[in-house]
Scaffold this active site. Structure first.
Site, PDB file in Angstrom:
ATOM      1  N   HIS A 290       0.912  -1.137   0.022  1.00  9.52           N
ATOM      2  CA  HIS A 290       0.074   0.205  -0.144  1.00  9.52           C
ATOM      3  C   HIS A 290       0.840   1.202  -0.064  1.00  9.52           C
ATOM      4  O   HIS A 290       0.529   2.146   0.428  1.00  9.52           O
ATOM      5  CB  HIS A 290      -0.974   0.221   1.057  1.00  9.52           C
ATOM      6  CG  HIS A 290      -1.576  -1.234   1.435  1.00  9.52           C
ATOM      7  ND1 HIS A 290      -2.741  -1.442   0.822  1.00  9.52           N
ATOM      8  CD2 HIS A 290      -1.273  -2.194   2.285  1.00  9.52           C
ATOM      9  CE1 HIS A 290      -3.164  -2.810   1.299  1.00  9.52           C
ATOM     10  NE2 HIS A 290      -2.176  -3.281   2.005  1.00  9.52           N
TER      11      HIS A 290
ATOM     12  N   SER B  35      15.475  22.035 -14.818  1.00 10.61           N
ATOM     13  CA  SER B  35      14.388  22.993 -15.259  1.00 10.61           C
ATOM     14  C   SER B  35      14.707  24.288 -15.659  1.00 10.61           C
ATOM     15  O   SER B  35      15.909  24.748 -15.248  1.00 10.61           O
ATOM     16  CB  SER B  35      13.412  23.178 -13.823  1.00 10.61           C
ATOM     17  OG  SER B  35      12.596  24.354 -13.803  1.00 10.61           O
TER      18      SER B  35
ATOM     19  N   LYS C  71      16.499  21.831  -9.690  1.00  5.90           N
ATOM     20  CA  LYS C  71      15.631  20.739 -10.148  1.00  5.90           C
ATOM     21  C   LYS C  71      16.451  19.705 -10.977  1.00  5.90           C
ATOM     22  O   LYS C  71      17.362  19.995 -11.868  1.00  5.90           O
ATOM     23  CB  LYS C  71      14.442  20.949 -10.943  1.00  5.90           C
ATOM     24  CG  LYS C  71      13.298  21.907 -10.122  1.00  5.90           C
ATOM     25  CD  LYS C  71      12.628  20.892  -9.411  1.00  5.90           C
ATOM     26  CE  LYS C  71      11.585  20.052 -10.227  1.00  5.90           C
ATOM     27  NZ  LYS C  71      10.283  20.383 -10.378  1.00  5.90           N
TER      28      LYS C  71
ATOM     29  N   GLU D   5       9.425   9.381 -16.707  1.00  5.99           N
ATOM     30  CA  GLU D   5       8.099   9.700 -16.637  1.00  5.99           C
ATOM     31  C   GLU D   5       7.808   9.106 -18.129  1.00  5.99           C
ATOM     32  O   GLU D   5       6.673   8.954 -18.205  1.00  5.99           O
ATOM     33  CB  GLU D   5       8.004  11.161 -16.442  1.00  5.99           C
ATOM     34  CG  GLU D   5       8.242  11.416 -14.975  1.00  5.99           C
ATOM     35  CD  GLU D   5       8.495  13.273 -14.834  1.00  5.99           C
ATOM     36  OE1 GLU D   5       7.632  13.837 -14.794  1.00  5.99           O
ATOM     37  OE2 GLU D   5       9.578  13.571 -14.996  1.00  5.99           O
TER      38      GLU D   5
END
Ligand code: ARG
Length: 463
Positions: free
Chosen positions: A161, A282, A288, A295
């Site tokens: 979970h 970024s 970043k 992704e």
């Protein structure tokens, strides 16, 4: 109106050329040019067989073969003028062959149809993709094995979970993915073995009255045997659907690993550091480092599974034998294959390059009362309590630690005894994460010795 060239192939029956819109919806050359090499390989095998069986002369076959080699060279060098009016790769190649060698080109299509031709071409193409997917999977599995080997005994939290469950080892977690991709590899091999039958010689649908040798062409093209039923041979696209199904399951696995990498590389987790080669920055936030490759891999399942669904819908309800609907098979498979190969390669690169942060993994491994099950097991094993009662007592101890804001090993023996007087010092031996993972020696368990056994088994299989 479009020009009249496309009528050359069936000009006997047609008086006028196709409407431009008819040509646009009908033509597949915009994408099936990717089958050029397979188309020419199929034609060469067919021509050689026609000569061997005496259906065409040796000199015609020779001219055809030379011509086909020349056409392929033109296509590969980028000097080939593909024509939409000529509809598809088969007619583009044949028309050019005619220009190069003249009259013998017209004999190539004896005892053949574009129906068995395209089925053969496409099988050859899909077979190559299955082989490429197998190689991509093996490379990825090797990268995962290397990670597993380096950190076979590094502790980390195992989750259910996405909540801390029990400590596991880094190697164990990596090897879980090796199992998944290993199943994908076996599916790739199964699919390849099943699809390796040759449709060539099925002709339009019924076979042919010419004395062809289907064994010969099948063998020349590396197939195990000819397809047994000509109606099925020209109308079957199971091989493409199996490829897409295998690709979908594999892409699903990739998406799960990709998701873990996205989570693990976050500032909150810091379980792994991705290499600069597989990260992006970024344009506005200087701190970043984004896991874009992960992704994008996570997203690829969308188009790959979409292709699977799309082709399934194209094939649904089609009567035998060939229908033009089936021309819609190619773009789905091309796109899915391109993206699967890219995703496999990117994942292999990311896994190969990433650094597991042993300290962060270890720090997280001990948090969240991850050894509570070990405590309950101790109560069962040493004090002989029923597991249900042990579970209850452990729950009370977890609640106590939570109130105190500490972990289970930080509770004093007196505190523990206030919940159950039988508890002794010995309990502290099972509360550490190292002990916890070392104790899980059951087959396939997380103990480093078990993980190393898994690694050895896979290394023997894929080297
Ligand atoms: N371009 C066609 C396809 O991809 C080739 C087969 C055409 N056959 C036919 N009878 N029109 O399926």
């Amino acid at each position: 109106m479009a020009d009249q060239t496309s009528n050359r192939m069936w000009g006997g029956r047609f008086a006028a050329g196709p409407d431009a819109i008819m040509e646009a919806i009908n033509a597949s050359i915009g994408f099936d040019r990717r089958l050029a090499a397979q188309d020419i390989a199929g034609s060469r095998a067919h021509a050689a067989m026609l000569a061997a069986t005496g259906i065409i002369s040796d000199s015609d076959a020779e001219a055809i073969d030379k011509g086909l080699v020349a056409v392929l060279a033109e296509i590969e060098s980028g000097n080939f003028a593909f024509s939409t009016a000529l509809e598809d790769i088969h007619m583009n190649v044949e028309a050019r062959l005619k220009e190069i060698i003249g009259e013998p080109a017209g004999r190539l299509h004896t005892a053949r149809s574009r129906n068995d031709q395209v089925a053969t071409d496409f099988r050859l193409w899909v077979r190559e993709q299955l082989d490429a997917a197998g190689e991509g999977l093996e490379a990825l599995m090797r990268a995962l094995l290397a990670q597993a080997e380096a950190g076979a005994d590094w502790v980390m939290p195992g989750f259910t979970h996405l909540q801390t469950a029990q400590p596991v080892t880094w190697g164990h977690h990596m090897m879980a993915y090796v199992e998944m991709f290993g199943r994908d590899l076996s599916r790739v091999r199964d699919a390849r073995a099943r699809m390796n039958e040759c449709p060539l010689g099925a002709a339009a649908l019924a076979g042919t009255s010419f004395p062809i040798d289907r064994e010969m062409t099948a063998q020349a093209l590396g197939f195990d045997r000819p397809c047994a039923n000509s109606l099925d041979a020209v109308s079957d696209r199971d091989f493409a659907l199996e490829f897409l199904s295998v690709a979908s399951i594999c892409a699903m696995h990739l998406s799960r690993l990709a998701e873990e990498l996205v989570i693990w590389s976050s500032a909150q987790f810091r379980f792994v550091t991705l290499s600069d080669r597989f990260s992006t920055g970024s344009s506005i936030m200087p701190q970043k480092k984004n896991p874009d490759a992960a992704e994008l891999i996570r997203a690829k399942i969308g188009r790959i599974f979409g292709a699977n669904t799309a082709l399934m819908m194209v094939m649904k309800g089609l009567p035998l034998a060939y229908s033009k609907d089936m021309q819609e098979d190619k773009e789905q498979v091309f796109d899915a294959a391109d993206n699967l190969m890219l995703a496999l390669a990117a994942m292999e690169g990311m896994v190969h390059d990433m650094t597991a942060n042993r300290d962060s993994l270890a720090a997280a491994a001990g948090s969240g009362f991850s050894t509570a099950t070990d405590l309950a097991d101790w109560l069962v094993r040493v004090l002989g309590l029923p597991f249900r009662e042990a579970h209850h007592i452990t729950g009370a101890l977890v609640a106590m630690a939570e109130r105190r804001g500490c972990d289970l090993p930080d509770l004093s023996l007196d505190e523990m005894r206030s919940v159950h007087p039988g508890i002794t010092d010995d309990v502290y031996n099972v509360l550490g994460v190292e002990n916890s993972v070392n104790s899980r020696m059951s087959l396939g368990g997380t103990a480093p010795a078990q993980v190393r056994a898994q690694i050895e088994r896979w290394k023997a299989k894929i080297g």
